[in-house]
Design a protein around this motif. Structure first.
Motif, short mmCIF file in Angstrom:
data_model
loop_
_atom_site.label_atom_id
_atom_site.label_comp_id
_atom_site.label_asym_id
_atom_site.label_seq_id
_atom_site.Cartn_x
_atom_site.Cartn_y
_atom_site.Cartn_z
N SER A 1 0.92 -1.33 0.11
CA SER A 1 -0.07 0.03 0.06
C SER A 1 0.71 1.51 0.05
O SER A 1 0.47 2.08 -0.59
CB SER A 1 -0.80 0.05 1.18
OG SER A 1 -0.25 -0.02 2.25
N PHE A 2 2.02 1.22 0.48
CA PHE A 2 2.89 2.68 0.58
C PHE A 2 3.34 2.89 -0.91
O PHE A 2 3.62 3.92 -0.94
CB PHE A 2 4.10 2.29 1.51
CG PHE A 2 4.61 3.57 1.99
CD1 PHE A 2 4.04 4.68 2.64
CD2 PHE A 2 5.78 4.12 1.24
CE1 PHE A 2 4.71 5.73 3.00
CE2 PHE A 2 6.37 5.18 1.67
CZ PHE A 2 5.64 6.28 2.49
N LEU A 3 3.65 1.61 -1.39
CA LEU A 3 4.06 1.94 -2.94
C LEU A 3 2.92 2.58 -3.68
O LEU A 3 3.19 3.53 -4.53
CB LEU A 3 4.36 0.55 -3.56
CG LEU A 3 5.41 -0.23 -3.18
CD1 LEU A 3 5.71 -1.49 -4.04
CD2 LEU A 3 6.94 0.44 -3.31
N ASP A 4 1.68 2.14 -3.44
CA ASP A 4 0.43 2.84 -4.15
C ASP A 4 0.32 4.28 -3.85
O ASP A 4 0.25 5.15 -4.65
CB ASP A 4 -0.69 2.17 -3.57
CG ASP A 4 -0.81 0.65 -4.03
OD1 ASP A 4 -0.29 0.39 -5.06
OD2 ASP A 4 -1.55 -0.11 -3.47
N LEU A 5 0.66 4.72 -2.58
CA LEU A 5 0.78 5.95 -2.10
C LEU A 5 1.80 6.84 -2.71
O LEU A 5 1.74 8.07 -3.20
CB LEU A 5 0.93 6.26 -0.52
CG LEU A 5 -0.29 5.75 0.52
CD1 LEU A 5 0.19 5.76 1.92
CD2 LEU A 5 -1.23 6.47 0.29
N ILE A 6 3.04 6.13 -2.87
CA ILE A 6 4.14 7.03 -3.52
C ILE A 6 3.66 7.28 -5.18
O ILE A 6 3.81 8.36 -5.52
CB ILE A 6 5.52 6.15 -3.44
CG1 ILE A 6 5.80 5.81 -2.16
CG2 ILE A 6 6.54 6.82 -4.46
CD1 ILE A 6 7.14 4.93 -2.07
N GLU A 7 3.05 6.32 -5.69
CA GLU A 7 2.79 6.25 -7.18
C GLU A 7 1.65 7.35 -7.29
O GLU A 7 1.46 7.97 -8.13
CB GLU A 7 2.31 5.14 -7.74
CG GLU A 7 3.58 4.21 -7.98
CD GLU A 7 3.03 2.74 -8.52
OE1 GLU A 7 3.94 2.17 -9.05
OE2 GLU A 7 1.93 2.28 -7.99
N GLN A 8 0.75 7.58 -6.20
CA GLN A 8 -0.22 8.57 -6.28
C GLN A 8 0.47 10.19 -6.28
O GLN A 8 -0.22 10.96 -6.84
CB GLN A 8 -1.34 8.48 -5.04
CG GLN A 8 -2.05 7.24 -5.26
CD GLN A 8 -3.03 7.19 -3.99
OE1 GLN A 8 -2.94 8.12 -3.11
NE2 GLN A 8 -3.27 5.98 -3.80
N GLU A 9 1.54 10.04 -5.41
CA GLU A 9 1.95 11.53 -5.51
C GLU A 9 3.01 11.79 -6.45
O GLU A 9 3.38 13.05 -6.82
CB GLU A 9 2.73 11.67 -3.92
CG GLU A 9 1.88 11.40 -2.88
CD GLU A 9 0.69 12.71 -2.90
OE1 GLU A 9 1.00 13.70 -3.14
OE2 GLU A 9 -0.44 12.50 -2.31
N LEU A 10 3.84 10.77 -7.01
CA LEU A 10 5.04 11.22 -7.86
C LEU A 10 5.14 10.07 -9.24
O LEU A 10 4.35 9.09 -9.22
CB LEU A 10 6.31 10.41 -6.84
CG LEU A 10 6.60 11.33 -5.71
CD1 LEU A 10 7.76 10.76 -5.12
CD2 LEU A 10 6.92 12.95 -5.93
N SER A 11 5.40 10.59 -10.07
CA SER A 11 5.51 10.06 -11.39
C SER A 11 6.86 9.64 -11.76
O SER A 11 8.05 10.00 -11.18
CB SER A 11 5.21 11.22 -12.28
OG SER A 11 3.86 11.65 -12.34
#
Length: 299
Positions: free
Chosen positions: A134-144
């Motif tokens: 889930s933290f990977l998902d959060l990173i991808e939501q914020e950064l490209s």
């Protein structure tokens, strides 16, 4: 007037010819300014709690100096010396903030300074496991992608990585799970180039551009080339502001080129090396450092 005395505290484990040259460089500049500078390795000093009081002891029975030029990252020793009433350049708090990149960005956030979007990895205790991605998902939501991954502690760009897809991100996160680190937006417009500005006493003393044709990191250690560079007013103002907000007496501030050519804060170094900037610009930063120390200690 009695001659001023100082200690240059360095890490005893770093005794290569390069470091010895730099330490002697500082000592000779101090001598030219009328300062007697003693070179002291951190292991030659002992932090002791004695009768409930903090004490610093030395096998050499050194006399207490007027100031300490602290060129190490031994924060505990730095704090102990400050408890003895000694003025450190830089102070222990400054060294600690600059040594930890996550602390650097947190300390400068909210000050109106432009910087890349940055995410701090949550603390994970050694031996524990993440329950999901889930933290990977959060990173991808914020950064490209691509995404820059930086270990909190590291020098010369060697603990900085670029990941281009989720698989690489997951692999790098797994490797660094128990290591303090951060995730940061990749500034494409500054790929392979940055600016190093030396600030002393709130003034820009010297600057250079670093350029790499083969690496997204511009560090000279990673193959970057130094170039003479005259920073614009915006670059100078950002470097001075970053150094001031951290409370540094002197610093090496690394800036990136934003999309519009405007500066972005990359890093603040409390103990930037002086040789590269001298080789590139011909400016001896140690002169300005001791002039600043004399002014402050004189007060």
């Amino acid at each position: 007037m009695a001659k001023q005395t100082g200690w240059l505290v360095y890490n005893g484990g770093l005794n290569s010819a390069k470091f010895k040259e730099i330490h002697e460089w500082y000592r000779q500049t101090a001598k030219s300014k009328g300062i007697s500078l003693e070179l002291v390795a951190n292991h030659e000093l002992m932090s002791v709690m004695e009768d409930g009081e903090p004490v610093v002891k030395s096998r050499m029975n050194l006399n207490q100096p007027d100031f300490v030029l602290f060129l190490d990252k031994d924060i505990r020793l730095a704090r102990q010396l400050e408890r003895q009433g000694l003025r450190l350049f830089n102070r222990s708090e400054v060294i600690e903030i600059c040594d930890d990149k996550t602390s650097t960005f947190q300390a400068l956030a909210g000050k109106g300074l432009p910087m890349p979007k940055t995410i701090i990895s949550p603390l994970m205790f050694d031996g524990t496991k993440e329950q999901d991605d889930s933290f990977l998902d959060l990173i991808e939501q914020e950064l490209s992608y691509p995404i820059v991954v930086k270990e909190a502690y590291g020098s010369f760009g060697e603990q900085v990585y670029l990941v281009r897809k989720r698989e690489e991100l997951a692999k790098r996160r797994k490797e660094l799970l128990y290591v303090p680190h951060l995730y940061q937006e990749f500034v494409e417009s500054s790929a392979g180039r940055d600016v190093r500005i030396h600030v002393v006493g709130g003034e820009v003393i010297a600057a250079m551009m670093r350029v790499s044709e083969t690496d997204f990191r511009a560090n000279v250690t990673n193959g970057g080339v130094m170039k003479s560079y005259k920073p614009s007013r915006e670059f100078c103002e950002l470097a001075i502001a970053a150094s001031k907000h951290i409370g540094a007496d002197f610093s090496g501030v690394d800036l990136l080129f934003g999309q519009d050519g405007k500066p972005l804060l990359c890093e603040v170094n409390s103990n930037a090396h002086i040789k590269n900037i001298y080789d590139c610009s011909g400016i001896d930063v140690t002169e300005a450092i001791f002039d600043h120390i004399i002014q402050v200690v004189g007060k």
